[in-house]
Scaffold this active site. Structure first.
Site, PDB file in Angstrom:
ATOM      1  N   ASP A 114       9.096   0.088  -1.607  1.00 59.03           N
ATOM      2  CA  ASP A 114       7.731   0.380  -2.029  1.00 59.03           C
ATOM      3  C   ASP A 114       6.921  -0.898  -1.915  1.00 59.03           C
ATOM      4  OD1 ASP A 114       8.218   3.057  -2.643  1.00 59.03           O
ATOM      5  OD2 ASP A 114       8.747   2.617  -4.725  1.00 59.03           O
ATOM      6  N   ASP A 122       5.616   8.223   0.296  1.00 57.88           N
ATOM      7  CA  ASP A 122       5.153   8.818  -0.958  1.00 57.88           C
ATOM      8  C   ASP A 122       3.739   9.379  -0.793  1.00 57.88           C
ATOM      9  OD1 ASP A 122       7.538   7.946  -2.139  1.00 57.88           O
ATOM     10  OD2 ASP A 122       6.619   6.088  -2.863  1.00 57.88           O
TER      11      ASP A 122
END
Length: 186
Positions: free
Chosen positions: A145, A159
């Site tokens: 991330d 995401d």
């Protein structure tokens, strides 16, 4: 001959023509689904490669002051870092989502649904790739991330694709558009 066939109930060539028209229409929607999925997947994969190479182990990059920064984080859990002990469960869920989307693709005649499902598929593949091939090991890999808005969870392009696809599905469902292209009013 056609009159005789219609009288005795033998089908003439008209249904074949109608079926032939629908087949390419369905194929185009499946192609759209896979094009969107591949684009979402490649953007996610490429961004993660760059982040791991250029940003991991370094100071975060401020993009918009304190509002948005790029910061490499390995997330073994789900959103907001929850469920770190359930990495294998998230891996199985992602794999199941991929199978369901591929099965649903056979009945796909709606371009908006193709886009939505393509986003979900590309995002699920992006995060599944991390879970399968990143350390600490197969089915236990941590997702990369890096998009870090202030006062929010750190996330990635996979995401984002999943969330955008999910929002689009909700909108399509509220509007009554089904994946097969039919519109219903409840």
């Amino acid at each position: 001959m056609a009159e005789t066939e219609s009288v005795i109930g033998t089908p003439d060539s008209a249904p074949d023509a109608a079926e032939a028209e629908e087949r390419p229409r369905g194929r185009r929607r499946v192609v759209a689904l896979f094009v969107v999925a591949v684009l979402a997947y490649l953007l996610d994969l490429g961004s993660k490669i760059v982040v791991v190479e250029k940003l991991e182990g370094r100071e975060p990059i401020k993009v918009i002051g304190d509002l948005l920064r790029f910061e490499a984080i390995r997330n073994p859990g789900a959103a907001f870092g929850m469920g770190e002990a359930f990495t294998i469960v998230f891996t199985c869920i992602a794999a199941a989502v991929i199978v369901v989307i591929i099965r649903l693709a056979r009945k796909l005649y709606s371009l908006p649904w193709a886009i939505a499902l393509g986003l979900l598929l590309g995002g699920a593949l992006g995060n599944l790739t991390d879970r399968l091939f990143r350390s600490p090991g197969v089915f236990e890999g941590a997702v990369v991330d890096f998009i870090a808005p202030a006062h929010f969870a750190v996330f990635n392009l996979a995401d984002s694709a999943i969330v955008c696809g999910g929002i689009l599905i909700v909108i399509l469902s509220f509007r009554g558009l089904d994946p097969d292209g039919t519109v219903h009013k409840d």
